[in-house]
Write an enzyme that holds these catalytic residues in place. Structure first.
Site, PDB file in Angstrom:
ATOM      1  N   LYS A  66       0.813  -1.208   0.000  1.00 57.08           N
ATOM      2  CA  LYS A  66       0.000   0.000   0.000  1.00 57.08           C
ATOM      3  C   LYS A  66       0.857   1.273   0.000  1.00 57.08           C
ATOM      4  O   LYS A  66       0.645   2.173  -0.819  1.00 57.08           O
ATOM      5  CB  LYS A  66      -0.882  -0.045   1.261  1.00 57.08           C
ATOM      6  CG  LYS A  66      -1.690   1.181   1.510  1.00 57.08           C
ATOM      7  CD  LYS A  66      -2.238   1.112   2.929  1.00 57.08           C
ATOM      8  CE  LYS A  66      -1.121   1.350   3.920  1.00 57.08           C
ATOM      9  NZ  LYS A  66      -1.633   1.721   5.246  1.00 57.08           N
ATOM     10  N   THR A  67       1.822   1.320   0.887  1.00 54.13           N
ATOM     11  CA  THR A  67       2.652   2.514   0.984  1.00 54.13           C
ATOM     12  C   THR A  67       3.456   2.712  -0.298  1.00 54.13           C
ATOM     13  O   THR A  67       3.643   3.827  -0.759  1.00 54.13           O
ATOM     14  CB  THR A  67       3.609   2.401   2.187  1.00 54.13           C
ATOM     15  OG1 THR A  67       2.842   1.997   3.317  1.00 54.13           O
ATOM     16  CG2 THR A  67       4.256   3.736   2.478  1.00 54.13           C
ATOM     17  N   ASP A 254      -4.319   8.162   3.011  1.00 52.09           N
ATOM     18  CA  ASP A 254      -3.875   6.863   3.493  1.00 52.09           C
ATOM     19  C   ASP A 254      -4.834   6.403   4.595  1.00 52.09           C
ATOM     20  O   ASP A 254      -5.464   7.228   5.250  1.00 52.09           O
ATOM     21  CB  ASP A 254      -2.452   7.029   4.052  1.00 52.09           C
ATOM     22  CG  ASP A 254      -1.807   5.693   4.339  1.00 52.09           C
ATOM     23  OD1 ASP A 254      -2.340   4.666   3.878  1.00 52.09           O
ATOM     24  OD2 ASP A 254      -0.772   5.682   5.022  1.00 52.09           O
ATOM     25  N   GLU A 255      -4.937   5.131   4.804  1.00 48.07           N
ATOM     26  CA  GLU A 255      -5.788   4.573   5.877  1.00 48.07           C
ATOM     27  C   GLU A 255      -7.191   5.160   5.825  1.00 48.07           C
ATOM     28  O   GLU A 255      -7.758   5.561   6.839  1.00 48.07           O
ATOM     29  CB  GLU A 255      -5.171   4.866   7.261  1.00 48.07           C
ATOM     30  CG  GLU A 255      -3.748   4.391   7.437  1.00 48.07           C
ATOM     31  CD  GLU A 255      -3.633   2.914   7.776  1.00 48.07           C
ATOM     32  OE1 GLU A 255      -4.639   2.187   7.632  1.00 48.07           O
ATOM     33  OE2 GLU A 255      -2.547   2.493   8.159  1.00 48.07           O
ATOM     34  N   GLN A 285      -9.379  -3.657   7.869  1.00 49.03           N
ATOM     35  CA  GLN A 285      -8.504  -3.199   8.951  1.00 49.03           C
ATOM     36  C   GLN A 285      -9.073  -1.969   9.642  1.00 49.03           C
ATOM     37  O   GLN A 285      -8.360  -1.219  10.304  1.00 49.03           O
ATOM     38  CB  GLN A 285      -7.104  -2.881   8.412  1.00 49.03           C
ATOM     39  CG  GLN A 285      -6.348  -4.130   7.986  1.00 49.03           C
ATOM     40  CD  GLN A 285      -4.911  -3.825   7.631  1.00 49.03           C
ATOM     41  OE1 GLN A 285      -4.153  -3.384   8.476  1.00 49.03           O
ATOM     42  NE2 GLN A 285      -4.556  -4.040   6.387  1.00 49.03           N
ATOM     43  N   ARG A 638      -0.200  -9.396  10.997  1.00 46.31           N
ATOM     44  CA  ARG A 638       1.071  -8.752  11.346  1.00 46.31           C
ATOM     45  C   ARG A 638       2.231  -9.720  11.186  1.00 46.31           C
ATOM     46  O   ARG A 638       3.399  -9.334  11.170  1.00 46.31           O
ATOM     47  CB  ARG A 638       1.086  -8.230  12.804  1.00 46.31           C
ATOM     48  CG  ARG A 638       0.081  -7.143  13.152  1.00 46.31           C
ATOM     49  CD  ARG A 638       0.100  -6.027  12.167  1.00 46.31           C
ATOM     50  NE  ARG A 638      -0.921  -6.230  11.159  1.00 46.31           N
ATOM     51  CZ  ARG A 638      -0.984  -5.547  10.030  1.00 46.31           C
ATOM     52  NH1 ARG A 638      -0.091  -4.630   9.749  1.00 46.31           N
ATOM     53  NH2 ARG A 638      -1.935  -5.782   9.150  1.00 46.31           N
TER      54      ARG A 638
END
Length: 794
Positions: A66-67, A254-255, A285, A638
């Site tokens: 994603k980043t 983002d997010e 998430q 994670r």
DNA sequence: TGGAGGGGCATTTTT
DNA sequence: TGCCCCTCCA
């Protein structure tokens, strides 16, 4: 990309600004070298980078890069000449995320990334905008941003001023309401009457308004205002909104799943004109619903991310489903789990990595044993040369940490707790900042009030009250009222002298700040005020740490040109510099773990009531359950190589032992990706006990996962008599083993008999029902226990 | 005014 | 069970 390109920033100047897509811009793009930054992107990622025009929703599952997409997209916009760095709005939730993004963009496109002046958190960008137009919303551009503690103090004052009993209607609760309203983008006039009335017999709305008025008089805002006031600014001044709409040719978020309504409205206003809004997020998430990330104007529970396509018609939706983080079993386990949720957009993560290890599930007798098992596994991993920094323990609530920490300390395993109070939220930092705020701005009443008697110098409530009365009557700041009061005989000689000394000191420090560097001023203020001294004399365990934090604060000030700019910066973005070279295990809540990854992840406490958390279920029903499940999904994803789930059959909650049932989330995991861990040698007792837990377990023990757990247990242990590890400190366990065997043929316990329970201690039997005993314990009170848990006394 | 002890309380938390 | 806040007393 030419890195030394001295292109003028078209903003705030009359410099020629080639329109995006104009001839010159296209020509420039053609000159640029082929885009090496696109190399290595998979097709979906590449699509997400290249779909620059119009609304785009990128559903990026955990570990799907994603980043990378975000940073590459920005690089792409700049490299192709579609926008200058200063024309891109890029929003993150945390300062850390913003910093990392800036670093990564710089790595791709070089120093031009410095021109990205609109890369930051919602709040930092909001601050920047508000400072430019402060006067239009009734503020001065040097407004202060209040922290939670200041807010609370202010609300207390407001509540008292309204003549409301603060004990009956605590400020904390009001803060919660106001926060909620602000999260939903509601000003004092927009709060639905019913809700405004919920606090203090209908005075909620009035208190909210009074609080806002107090903020304005103090030239202060709270976090919520940083967004809310922007909304107001834009709505009341369309010309200014238009400026920003023109400025931000491309917007990235983002997010996105964590945006609340206020943030959503903020984005929507900006995006209305050009519609070049790219939101990246993962509905699976979304774990901050309780903080206002859901619930729209009509009160319906609608996640922003779930209605993106509705709000931005014609939006391109791109799914990133290739996971580059976890091995197969971990990923499938997480996918299987999250598939049980109904309210989701739907994504299936896949990996080309090997299946790897299955997710393990380990039952423990109690939370203590759970901590011990985790400790042992960590030691084993460490012995196999696994780095401790690649190990994390993720808990549902902070209270779980204590026992685990205790165990790690005993074992001598270095660990660090992530999260907890932020650096600038710490009392000593807030205190120090308050001193500096007063030096910088003597009219800062909240800051003045905070430190006027810190350290204790005999200026207590009585004195403050006198100051307040005068300040209010004369409509002047507290500091000025104090100057006046010390010239009268209204105060007794002692406090009057002390107050005068303090005023003189502040005068001196203010003068010093004209000649000295701000860090030197800080140093001097903290010493001369007796503040450093206060902590040096403090004998509590954390005093040393606090002094260390103060040093860190002074050190960090050196990077700023002056005190003013330091203070402006600090309330939003201060963080402790972690200079940690030692390898440590990380311990944190599941919430704090979002965005992080580790080779090995321990997930203790998967029990009904704890996880999913009972309160979440009670308060939010199915939505609550689904959010808890997303949290579980975040936890598992994670892990890169090992995910280890634990549950304990007994856990102490608020000091009382409760028997617990394994989490339903365990049953949500696909059987083929999970294995019930080898029963540790000292676990078989627990196993045999679990088998008898039925009367306490409700219905959940019948679920497949639970049966699986039992079946596996039966095949790996030998009926409760496995060799116990020597050195196990729980001596009496063997006796209990015998009792288990004995009690199978019926209870050998009699009414009035004395028994000993490993947890509850001695007690007297009051009733016998099959293998269930009602025992009045000497210390723990009356409990119903299984006979196998107790030993007959005498 | 400030320290000591009792009562009430007890998710998750960026900014 | 432990922490925090508040009240009571010196």
């Amino acid at each position: 990309m030419n890195q030394s390109d001295p292109r003028p920033d078209p903003q705030d100047s009359l410099a020629h600004e080639p329109a995006a897509g104009s001839l010159s811009a296209r020509a420039r793009a053609a000159v640029a070298p082929q885009s090496p930054y696109l190399n290595g992107l998979n097709p979906e990622q590449r699509a997400a980078v290249e779909a620059t025009e119009g609304p785009v929703l990128v559903l990026a599952g955990a570990g799907t890069g994603k980043t990378r997409v975000l940073t590459t997209r920005i690089a792409h916009l700049i490299a192709t000449g579609k926008a200058y760095p200063s024309q891109i709005l890029s929003v993150t939730f945390t300062n850390k995320a913003a910093r990392e993004m800036r670093e990564r963009i710089t790595a791709v496109i070089g120093p031009v990334a410095e021109g990205m002046q609109w890369l930051g958190t919602f709040h930092s960008i909001g601050t920047k905008i508000l400072r430019r137009h402060a006067e239009l919303v009734g503020l001065r551009s040097d407004f202060t941003i209040l922290g939670t503690d200041d807010q609370l103090r202010l609300m207390k004052q407001v509540i008292e001023a309204e003549g409301i009993d603060e004990k009956r209607w605590p400020a904390r609760q009001l803060a919660g309401h106001i926060d909620g309203w602000k999260n939903r983008g509601l000003g004092p006039d927009q709060v639905p009457a019913g809700e405004a009335g919920a606090f203090a017999n209908g005075k909620g709305g009035r208190l909210y308004r009074a609080y806002q008025e107090r903020l304005k008089t103090l030239n202060a805002v709270d976090f919520g205002d940083l967004l809310l006031e922007c909304l107001r600014l834009w709505r009341e001044h369309p010309d200014i909104l238009e400026q920003y709409q023109n400025r931000f040719r491309y917007m990235l978020v983002d997010e996105y799943q964590d945006t609340n309504v206020a943030q959503y409205l903020w984005l929507r206003l900006l995006a209305q004109a050009r519609k070049n809004l790219c939101c990246v997020g993962d509905d699976d998430q979304s774990i901050y619903g309780w903080r206002g990330a859901e619930v729209d104007k009509r009160g319906a529970e609608v996640d922003n991310i779930l209605r993106f396509e509705h709000d931005f018609p014609g939006a391109t939706v791109i799914r990133l489903e290739r996971n580059y983080r976890s091995t197969g079993h971990i990923l499938s386990a997480a996918s299987g789990l999250i598939a049980k949720n109904q309210g989701r957009l739907g994504k299936t993560l896949r990996t080309e990595d090997e299946p790897g290890e299955k997710v393990t599930i380990t039952g423990a007798w109690d939370s203590e044993e759970e901590a011990r098992l985790i400790g042992e596994e960590i030691e084993a991993l460490h012995a196999k040369k696994h780095s401790l920094s690649e190990i994390a323990i993720l808990v549902r609530i902070s209270a779980q940490m204590r026992e685990i920490e205790d165990r790690l300390v005993t074992l001598g395993v270095p660990y660090r707790v992530i999260g907890g109070p932020r650096f600038y939220e710490r009392a000593e930092i807030r205190d120090a900042l308050a001193y500096l705020r007063v030096v910088n701005q003597p009219a800062d009443d909240l800051a003045f009030e905070r430190i006027v008697n810190t350290p204790k110098r005999g200026l207590g409530d009585a004195t403050i009250q006198v100051l307040h009365n005068h300040a209010r009557a004369a409509r002047v700041p507290l500091m000025e009222a104090a100057r006046f009061i010390v010239e009268t005989d209204e105060l007794k000689p002692k406090p009057r002298g002390t107050l005068r000394d303090l005023l003189i000191s502040f005068g001196r420090w203010a003068k010093l700040s004209e000649t000295m560097s701000q860090s030197e001023v800080a140093q001097t203020v903290l010493e001369e005020s007796g503040y450093t001294d206060m902590w040096q004399k403090d004998k509590s365990a954390d005093a040393a740490g606090r002094l260390e934090n103060l040093k860190e604060l002074v050190r960090s000030m050196e990077e700023f040109p002056d005190l003013q700019s330091f203070l402006e910066h600090v309330s939003l973005v201060m963080e402790a510099n972690e200079s940690d070279t030692v390898e440590r295990v990380s311990l944190m809540t599941l919430h704090a773990a979002k965005g992080l990854e580790f080779d090995t992840v321990f997930l203790p406490g998967w029990e009904e009531g704890l996880f999913p958390n009972q309160r979440a279920l009670d308060e939010s029903g199915r939505a609550g359950l689904e959010e808890e499940r997303r949290l579980a999904h975040v936890g598992i994803t994670r892990a890169r190589r090992r995910a280890k789930i634990y549950f304990a059959s007994n856990r102490r909650i608020h000091g009382l032992w409760n028997s617990t049932v394994p989490s339903r989330f365990i049953d949500d995991l696909p059987e083929s990706n999970v294995e019930v861990a080898e029963a540790p040698a000292n676990f078989s007792y627990g196993g045999s006990r679990f088998d008898r837990m039925q009367p306490f377990s409700g219905s959940s023990y019948q679920t497949p996962g639970w049966q699986r757990a039992q079946a596996h247990r039966a095949s790996t242990d030998d009926g409760g008599y496995s060799a116990r590890r020597s050195g196990d400190r729980r001596g009496p366990m063997l006796i209990e083993g015998e009792l288990v065997a004995k009690s199978t043929g019926g209870s050998g316990f009699k009414l009035g008999g004395r028994v000993l329970h490993t947890k509850f201690g001695p007690g007297t039997i009051e009733a016998v029902d099959g293998n269930k005993l009602t025992v009045e314990f000497d210390k723990a009170g009356r409990k119903m226990v299984l006979d196998s848990f107790v030993e007959a006394l005498g």
